[in-house]
Design a protein around this motif. Structure first.
Motif, PDB file in Angstrom:
ATOM      1  N   LEU A 117     -38.480  -4.426 -68.184  1.00 21.33           N
ATOM      2  CA  LEU A 117     -38.171  -3.109 -67.634  1.00 21.33           C
ATOM      3  C   LEU A 117     -37.368  -2.272 -68.634  1.00 21.33           C
ATOM      4  O   LEU A 117     -37.604  -1.073 -68.786  1.00 21.33           O
ATOM      5  CB  LEU A 117     -37.405  -3.256 -66.321  1.00 21.33           C
ATOM      6  N   LEU A 118     -36.439  -2.920 -69.339  1.00 20.39           N
ATOM      7  CA  LEU A 118     -35.660  -2.234 -70.369  1.00 20.39           C
ATOM      8  C   LEU A 118     -36.565  -1.741 -71.491  1.00 20.39           C
ATOM      9  O   LEU A 118     -36.451  -0.592 -71.937  1.00 20.39           O
ATOM     10  CB  LEU A 118     -34.591  -3.175 -70.935  1.00 20.39           C
ATOM     11  N   HIS A 119     -37.499  -2.586 -71.921  1.00 18.30           N
ATOM     12  CA  HIS A 119     -38.446  -2.218 -72.982  1.00 18.30           C
ATOM     13  C   HIS A 119     -39.276  -0.995 -72.575  1.00 18.30           C
ATOM     14  O   HIS A 119     -39.436  -0.052 -73.354  1.00 18.30           O
ATOM     15  CB  HIS A 119     -39.353  -3.409 -73.294  1.00 18.30           C
ATOM     16  N   GLU A 120     -39.786  -1.019 -71.349  1.00 17.03           N
ATOM     17  CA  GLU A 120     -40.601   0.107 -70.871  1.00 17.03           C
ATOM     18  C   GLU A 120     -39.773   1.386 -70.758  1.00 17.03           C
ATOM     19  O   GLU A 120     -40.264   2.486 -71.082  1.00 17.03           O
ATOM     20  CB  GLU A 120     -41.233  -0.239 -69.525  1.00 17.03           C
ATOM     21  N   SER A 121     -38.519   1.280 -70.317  1.00 17.03           N
ATOM     22  CA  SER A 121     -37.691   2.483 -70.190  1.00 17.03           C
ATOM     23  C   SER A 121     -37.290   3.031 -71.563  1.00 17.03           C
ATOM     24  O   SER A 121     -37.145   4.239 -71.729  1.00 17.03           O
ATOM     25  CB  SER A 121     -36.458   2.218 -69.330  1.00 17.03           C
ATOM     26  N   ILE A 122     -37.129   2.156 -72.546  1.00 16.74           N
ATOM     27  CA  ILE A 122     -36.857   2.626 -73.912  1.00 16.74           C
ATOM     28  C   ILE A 122     -38.048   3.413 -74.433  1.00 16.74           C
ATOM     29  O   ILE A 122     -37.898   4.504 -74.995  1.00 16.74           O
ATOM     30  CB  ILE A 122     -36.527   1.439 -74.850  1.00 16.74           C
ATOM     31  N   LEU A 123     -39.244   2.863 -74.225  1.00 15.25           N
ATOM     32  CA  LEU A 123     -40.455   3.551 -74.695  1.00 15.25           C
ATOM     33  C   LEU A 123     -40.649   4.902 -74.010  1.00 15.25           C
ATOM     34  O   LEU A 123     -41.038   5.881 -74.645  1.00 15.25           O
ATOM     35  CB  LEU A 123     -41.688   2.674 -74.459  1.00 15.25           C
TER      36      LEU A 123
ATOM     37  N   LEU B  33     -30.815  -2.733 -66.331  1.00 17.78           N
ATOM     38  CA  LEU B  33     -29.461  -3.138 -66.686  1.00 17.78           C
ATOM     39  C   LEU B  33     -28.559  -3.103 -65.456  1.00 17.78           C
ATOM     40  O   LEU B  33     -28.667  -2.191 -64.640  1.00 17.78           O
ATOM     41  CB  LEU B  33     -28.871  -2.190 -67.736  1.00 17.78           C
ATOM     42  N   SER B  34     -27.675  -4.085 -65.352  1.00 19.52           N
ATOM     43  CA  SER B  34     -26.670  -4.042 -64.291  1.00 19.52           C
ATOM     44  C   SER B  34     -25.547  -3.113 -64.743  1.00 19.52           C
ATOM     45  O   SER B  34     -25.478  -2.717 -65.905  1.00 19.52           O
ATOM     46  CB  SER B  34     -26.130  -5.445 -64.014  1.00 19.52           C
TER      47      SER B  34
ATOM     48  N   LEU C 210     -33.976   8.236 -83.804  1.00 19.82           N
ATOM     49  CA  LEU C 210     -34.254   7.916 -82.410  1.00 19.82           C
ATOM     50  C   LEU C 210     -33.052   8.288 -81.548  1.00 19.82           C
ATOM     51  O   LEU C 210     -31.915   8.045 -81.921  1.00 19.82           O
ATOM     52  CB  LEU C 210     -34.542   6.417 -82.281  1.00 19.82           C
ATOM     53  N   GLU C 211     -33.330   8.859 -80.395  1.00 20.13           N
ATOM     54  CA  GLU C 211     -32.293   9.231 -79.434  1.00 20.13           C
ATOM     55  C   GLU C 211     -32.734   8.727 -78.061  1.00 20.13           C
ATOM     56  O   GLU C 211     -33.832   9.049 -77.602  1.00 20.13           O
ATOM     57  CB  GLU C 211     -32.128  10.742 -79.425  1.00 20.13           C
ATOM     58  N   ILE C 212     -31.877   7.911 -77.419  1.00 18.91           N
ATOM     59  CA  ILE C 212     -32.199   7.357 -76.103  1.00 18.91           C
ATOM     60  C   ILE C 212     -31.024   7.615 -75.163  1.00 18.91           C
ATOM     61  O   ILE C 212     -29.914   7.170 -75.436  1.00 18.91           O
ATOM     62  CB  ILE C 212     -32.441   5.837 -76.173  1.00 18.91           C
ATOM     63  N   PRO C 213     -31.257   8.310 -74.032  1.00 18.17           N
ATOM     64  CA  PRO C 213     -30.178   8.487 -73.047  1.00 18.17           C
ATOM     65  C   PRO C 213     -29.856   7.151 -72.360  1.00 18.17           C
ATOM     66  O   PRO C 213     -30.734   6.532 -71.768  1.00 18.17           O
ATOM     67  CB  PRO C 213     -30.748   9.488 -72.049  1.00 18.17           C
ATOM     68  N   ILE C 214     -28.625   6.726 -72.461  1.00 18.46           N
ATOM     69  CA  ILE C 214     -28.208   5.437 -71.895  1.00 18.46           C
ATOM     70  C   ILE C 214     -28.317   5.447 -70.371  1.00 18.46           C
ATOM     71  O   ILE C 214     -28.679   4.445 -69.758  1.00 18.46           O
ATOM     72  CB  ILE C 214     -26.760   5.109 -72.318  1.00 18.46           C
TER      73      ILE C 214
ATOM     74  N   ARG D 254     -35.323  -2.071 -83.183  1.00 15.70           N
ATOM     75  CA  ARG D 254     -33.891  -2.220 -83.445  1.00 15.70           C
ATOM     76  C   ARG D 254     -33.058  -1.726 -82.270  1.00 15.70           C
ATOM     77  O   ARG D 254     -32.033  -2.300 -81.936  1.00 15.70           O
ATOM     78  CB  ARG D 254     -33.502  -1.488 -84.719  1.00 15.70           C
ATOM     79  N   ALA D 255     -33.504  -0.652 -81.624  1.00 17.41           N
ATOM     80  CA  ALA D 255     -32.778  -0.139 -80.458  1.00 17.41           C
ATOM     81  C   ALA D 255     -32.779  -1.176 -79.343  1.00 17.41           C
ATOM     82  O   ALA D 255     -31.738  -1.436 -78.723  1.00 17.41           O
ATOM     83  CB  ALA D 255     -33.404   1.167 -79.981  1.00 17.41           C
ATOM     84  N   GLU D 256     -33.931  -1.773 -79.096  1.00 18.39           N
ATOM     85  CA  GLU D 256     -34.005  -2.800 -78.051  1.00 18.39           C
ATOM     86  C   GLU D 256     -33.129  -3.997 -78.408  1.00 18.39           C
ATOM     87  O   GLU D 256     -32.395  -4.516 -77.562  1.00 18.39           O
ATOM     88  CB  GLU D 256     -35.454  -3.248 -77.858  1.00 18.39           C
ATOM     89  N   GLU D 257     -33.172  -4.420 -79.663  1.00 18.95           N
ATOM     90  CA  GLU D 257     -32.360  -5.547 -80.115  1.00 18.95           C
ATOM     91  C   GLU D 257     -30.862  -5.245 -79.963  1.00 18.95           C
ATOM     92  O   GLU D 257     -30.100  -6.082 -79.484  1.00 18.95           O
ATOM     93  CB  GLU D 257     -32.691  -5.838 -81.582  1.00 18.95           C
TER      94      GLU D 257
END
Length: 138
Positions: free
Chosen positions: A5-11, A48-49, A38-42, A90-93
């Motif tokens: 789910l985290l991977h899909e939301s990053i994409l 994520l909990s 790359l810019e990702i809104p947290i 790298r962002a996912e890692e």
């Protein structure tokens, strides 16, 4: 943590911008926008909990802007596509490592052998220091 789910939301939430990369490379560097930023809104990341989200915000605070976005730029390769893929990986890692909650350490007693070894070395050091003393004359 749900990594899929985290991977899909990053994409789905990743925003890219591209610019010219610095360093050696000849004419290719001067004319091709190969650097991927790359810019990702947290706040939009799923899987994520709340505890993991707060750990990410604490551990990656130097990479997170005041708008609550994770920033990352990659210019390792001459190809824009490869740099884009590396930025996503790298962002996912980074997010997975920052969200990881370490196990609590269980306190254990030292083994009998290690206690005896420690006492033996203490005796040896003490005897060496005793030999440095001047002899006592009566």
């Amino acid at each position: 943590m749900n990594i899929q789910l985290l991977h899909e939301s990053i994409l789905s939430n990743a925003r890219f911008s591209f610019s010219k990369s610095g360093g050696p490379g000849g004419q290719n560097v001067n004319k091709v926008n190969s650097k991927a930023s790359l810019e990702i809104p947290i706040s939009l990341l799923l899987g994520l909990s709340e505890e993991e989200r707060s750990r990410i915000e604490n551990k990656l605070k130097h990479r997170i802007s005041s708008e609550d976005c994770l920033f990352l730029s990659i210019d390792e390769d001459r190809s824009q596509l490869i740099n884009r893929e590396r930025a996503l990986a790298r962002a996912e890692e980074l997010l997975v490592q920052a969200a990881h909650i370490p196990k609590k350490r269980k306190a254990t007693k030292p083994t009998r052998g290690s206690v005896l070894d420690r006492l033996k070395t203490k005796k040896q050091k003490g005897s060496i220091k005793d030999l440095r003393r001047k002899p006592i004359t009566d």
